[in-house]
Scaffold this active site. Structure first.
Site, PDB file in Angstrom:
ATOM      1  N   CYS A 150       0.827  -1.210   0.000  1.00  0.00           N
ATOM      2  CA  CYS A 150       0.000   0.000   0.000  1.00  0.00           C
ATOM      3  C   CYS A 150       0.864   1.264   0.000  1.00  0.00           C
ATOM      4  O   CYS A 150       1.403   1.627  -1.023  1.00  0.00           O
ATOM      5  CB  CYS A 150      -1.011  -0.025   1.148  1.00  0.00           C
ATOM      6  N   HIS A 180      -3.811  -5.093   0.654  1.00  0.00           N
ATOM      7  CA  HIS A 180      -3.312  -5.493   1.981  1.00  0.00           C
ATOM      8  C   HIS A 180      -3.342  -7.014   2.142  1.00  0.00           C
ATOM      9  O   HIS A 180      -4.341  -7.579   2.579  1.00  0.00           O
ATOM     10  CB  HIS A 180      -4.142  -4.818   3.079  1.00  0.00           C
ATOM     11  N   GLU A 193      -1.894  -8.783   4.329  1.00  0.00           N
ATOM     12  CA  GLU A 193      -1.962  -9.180   5.741  1.00  0.00           C
ATOM     13  C   GLU A 193      -3.407  -9.388   6.185  1.00  0.00           C
ATOM     14  O   GLU A 193      -3.667 -10.038   7.198  1.00  0.00           O
ATOM     15  CB  GLU A 193      -1.253  -8.148   6.648  1.00  0.00           C
TER      16      GLU A 193
END
Length: 178
Positions: free
Chosen positions: A84, A163, A165
């Protein structure tokens, strides 16, 4: 050791955007270290095997006023993953322009070529209000309304706007183990 660079302006944002990446690496028993970009030293960069520039929240753009802290990226000869805001940093360092563009939520994208052992269609989680133009010497691997994944043509420099994660932990695992 994988160096996790935080671009977050506060610890709350770090809990949301950096700690999950650390947790993934810890689950693999991969040594890692978190350091804020303002505290980054040449020794931190030299002693790392790989580097991840983690993302941050929508309105946390302070790092954009400190891009000189990331000039080391141009001469880097080790794997780097920008997530990002990390993608925005990598892009700008290599000459891309920042563009305002909001995307929030789960969307589908198609990786046209293998990208850190990812290819084909994937659902991803996006949370950004900026995108970048394609920097020189980079190729696009996936896009939506904007560029979602790029890689340097010669170096092991990868950048993603989404993202992993949150929704694609396997991408972080692949980057860590390859």
């Amino acid at each position: 050791m994988i160096l996790l660079i935080s671009i977050c302006k506060n610890k709350l944002h770090e809990l949301e955007f950096v700690k999950p990446v650390e947790k993934i690496l810890n689950s693999l028993k991969i040594e890692n270290k978190i350091i804020h970009y303002k505290d980054l030293t040449k020794e931190d960069i030299i002693s790392s095997k790989k580097i991840v520039i983690c993302g941050t929240s929508l309105k946390d753009n302070e790092y954009l006023t400190n891009l000189n802290k990331f000039e080391f990226i141009k001469g880097l000869n080790k794997p780097l993953l920008g997530i990002c805001g990390g993608m925005q940093i990598i892009g700008i360092v290599f000459g891309a322009k920042l563009e305002e563009l909001d995307e929030i939520g789960k969307i589908g994208i198609d990786f046209k070529k293998e990208f850190v052992e990812f290819n084909g269609e994937h659902n991803i989680y996006v949370l950004h209000n900026n995108s970048i133009t394609l920097p020189e010497n980079f190729e696009i691997y996936a896009s939506s309304k904007c560029i979602q994944a790029i890689k340097h043509k010669e170096k092991k420099i990868y950048a993603i706007l989404f993202h992993p994660e949150v929704l694609n932990k396997k991408l972080i695992i692949n980057f860590s183990l390859v």
